[in-house]
Design an enzyme around this catalytic site. Structure first.
Site, PDB file in Angstrom:
ATOM      1  N   GLY A   1      40.245  40.711  49.470  1.00 55.23           N
ATOM      2  CA  GLY A   1      39.985  40.435  48.055  1.00 55.23           C
ATOM      3  C   GLY A   1      41.131  40.800  47.127  1.00 55.23           C
ATOM      4  O   GLY A   1      40.927  40.910  45.909  1.00 55.23           O
ATOM      5  N   GLN A   2      42.337  40.955  47.675  1.00 57.22           N
ATOM      6  CA  GLN A   2      43.484  41.288  46.819  1.00 57.22           C
ATOM      7  C   GLN A   2      43.926  40.055  46.038  1.00 57.22           C
ATOM      8  O   GLN A   2      44.157  38.993  46.618  1.00 57.22           O
ATOM      9  CB  GLN A   2      44.652  41.799  47.681  1.00 57.22           C
ATOM     10  CG  GLN A   2      45.847  42.238  46.860  1.00 57.22           C
ATOM     11  CD  GLN A   2      46.971  42.838  47.700  1.00 57.22           C
ATOM     12  OE1 GLN A   2      46.906  42.857  48.925  1.00 57.22           O
ATOM     13  NE2 GLN A   2      48.008  43.323  47.037  1.00 57.22           N
TER      14      GLN A   2
ATOM     15  N   HIS B   1      47.763  48.520  44.429  1.00 56.45           N
ATOM     16  CA  HIS B   1      47.000  49.199  43.372  1.00 56.45           C
ATOM     17  C   HIS B   1      45.758  49.842  43.954  1.00 56.45           C
ATOM     18  O   HIS B   1      45.113  49.307  44.847  1.00 56.45           O
ATOM     19  CB  HIS B   1      46.630  48.239  42.236  1.00 56.45           C
ATOM     20  CG  HIS B   1      46.028  46.944  42.676  1.00 56.45           C
ATOM     21  ND1 HIS B   1      46.765  45.935  43.246  1.00 56.45           N
ATOM     22  CD2 HIS B   1      44.747  46.484  42.618  1.00 56.45           C
ATOM     23  CE1 HIS B   1      45.967  44.906  43.521  1.00 56.45           C
ATOM     24  NE2 HIS B   1      44.738  45.223  43.163  1.00 56.45           N
TER      25      HIS B   1
ATOM     26  N   ASP C   1      41.284  48.688  33.890  1.00 55.20           N
ATOM     27  CA  ASP C   1      41.161  47.304  34.358  1.00 55.20           C
ATOM     28  C   ASP C   1      40.649  46.424  33.221  1.00 55.20           C
ATOM     29  O   ASP C   1      39.749  46.809  32.476  1.00 55.20           O
ATOM     30  CB  ASP C   1      40.212  47.240  35.562  1.00 55.20           C
ATOM     31  CG  ASP C   1      40.360  45.957  36.351  1.00 55.20           C
ATOM     32  OD1 ASP C   1      40.819  46.007  37.505  1.00 55.20           O
ATOM     33  OD2 ASP C   1      40.011  44.883  35.802  1.00 55.20           O
TER      34      ASP C   1
ATOM     35  N   ASN D   1      42.143  46.911  47.886  1.00 51.07           N
ATOM     36  CA  ASN D   1      41.944  45.622  48.531  1.00 51.07           C
ATOM     37  C   ASN D   1      43.280  45.176  49.126  1.00 51.07           C
ATOM     38  O   ASN D   1      44.320  45.290  48.473  1.00 51.07           O
ATOM     39  CB  ASN D   1      41.453  44.589  47.510  1.00 51.07           C
ATOM     40  CG  ASN D   1      40.098  44.965  46.935  1.00 51.07           C
ATOM     41  OD1 ASN D   1      39.247  45.498  47.631  1.00 51.07           O
ATOM     42  ND2 ASN D   1      39.894  44.710  45.648  1.00 51.07           N
TER      43      ASN D   1
ATOM     44  N   HIS E   1      42.053  51.086  42.893  1.00 53.51           N
ATOM     45  CA  HIS E   1      40.994  51.016  41.880  1.00 53.51           C
ATOM     46  C   HIS E   1      40.267  52.366  41.879  1.00 53.51           C
ATOM     47  O   HIS E   1      39.814  52.821  42.943  1.00 53.51           O
ATOM     48  CB  HIS E   1      39.945  49.963  42.235  1.00 53.51           C
ATOM     49  CG  HIS E   1      40.435  48.545  42.309  1.00 53.51           C
ATOM     50  ND1 HIS E   1      40.174  47.625  41.326  1.00 53.51           N
ATOM     51  CD2 HIS E   1      41.148  47.877  43.250  1.00 53.51           C
ATOM     52  CE1 HIS E   1      40.692  46.445  41.663  1.00 53.51           C
ATOM     53  NE2 HIS E   1      41.287  46.572  42.831  1.00 53.51           N
TER      54      HIS E   1
HETATM   55  P1  AMP Z   1      42.532  43.098  43.228  1.00 53.96           P
HETATM   56  O1  AMP Z   1      41.507  42.009  43.213  1.00 53.96           O
HETATM   57  O2  AMP Z   1      42.187  44.249  44.131  1.00 53.96           O
HETATM   58  O3  AMP Z   1      43.922  42.551  43.511  1.00 53.96           O
HETATM   59  O4  AMP Z   1      42.537  43.726  41.790  1.00 53.96           O
HETATM   60  C1  AMP Z   1      43.271  43.218  40.722  1.00 53.96           C
HETATM   61  C2  AMP Z   1      42.648  43.777  39.494  1.00 53.96           C
HETATM   62  O5  AMP Z   1      43.573  43.629  38.423  1.00 53.96           O
HETATM   63  C3  AMP Z   1      41.359  43.100  39.052  1.00 53.96           C
HETATM   64  O6  AMP Z   1      40.311  44.071  39.001  1.00 53.96           O
HETATM   65  C4  AMP Z   1      41.689  42.546  37.671  1.00 53.96           C
HETATM   66  O7  AMP Z   1      40.599  42.614  36.778  1.00 53.96           O
HETATM   67  C5  AMP Z   1      42.832  43.429  37.241  1.00 53.96           C
HETATM   68  N1  AMP Z   1      43.758  42.870  36.262  1.00 53.96           N
HETATM   69  C6  AMP Z   1      44.340  41.654  36.292  1.00 53.96           C
HETATM   70  N2  AMP Z   1      45.149  41.496  35.226  1.00 53.96           N
HETATM   71  C7  AMP Z   1      45.070  42.646  34.517  1.00 53.96           C
HETATM   72  C8  AMP Z   1      45.673  43.107  33.302  1.00 53.96           C
HETATM   73  N3  AMP Z   1      46.526  42.335  32.606  1.00 53.96           N
HETATM   74  N4  AMP Z   1      45.371  44.341  32.852  1.00 53.96           N
HETATM   75  C9  AMP Z   1      44.503  45.121  33.543  1.00 53.96           C
HETATM   76  N5  AMP Z   1      43.910  44.742  34.705  1.00 53.96           N
HETATM   77  C10 AMP Z   1      44.187  43.525  35.180  1.00 53.96           C
END
Ligand code: AMP
Length: 114
Positions: A93-94, A100, A31, A87, A102
């Site tokens: 919180g998505q 994805h 991340d 999420n 985490h």
């Molecule tokens: P969510 O909030 O569950 O949708 O998680 C999205 C996640 O993607 C967040 O933790 C961001 O920090 C991560 N994220 C967004 N853009 C990137 C990227 N280019 N490379 C790696 N992680 C990313």
């Protein structure tokens, strides 16, 4: 056609990522804004927008992703424990509309989450 998500752009090699695992079905990368010492995202290469969009046809893919999650946790030495978070939707919180998981570890995680 709707715009590609940032994760689809990573799958397509349009933007870089720190890749931890790559196979025919899924990709895992660190991340960009880690919330724990280890914070890896595992995504299907198939475009599935969220948990809500998973269908029976995705059952084998999802099972494979759980196997990959365990393998990554082992490779990253998260033997003391870790958390897998998904999420879903606005209240969940998505922020990226591509399914994805985490993987968070490397420190003691509090419960319940906010
Ligand atoms: P969510 O909030 O569950 O949708 O998680 C999205 C996640 O993607 C967040 O933790 C961001 O920090 C991560 N994220 C967004 N853009 C990137 C990227 N280019 N490379 C790696 N992680 C990313």
């Amino acid at each position: 056609m709707s715009e590609k998500t940032i994760f689809k752009r990573i799958i397509d090699g349009e933007i870089p990522a720190n890749v931890e695992h790559d196979d025919e079905h899924c990709l895992a990368f660190h991340d960009v804004s880690p919330q724990a010492p280890t914070h890896v995202l595992v995504i299907p290469k198939k475009e599935i927008a969220s948990v809500d969009a998973i269908s029976q046809a995705d059952a084998a893919l999802l099972g494979h992703m759980w196997v990959v999650i365990g393998k990554i946790a082992s490779e990253l030495r998260l033997g003391d424990g870790y958390r897998v978070v998904v999420n879903c939707g606005k209240d969940g919180g998505q922020t990226v509309d591509h399914l994805h998981f985490h993987i968070l570890g490397g420190r003691s995680l509090s419960w319940p989450p906010g």
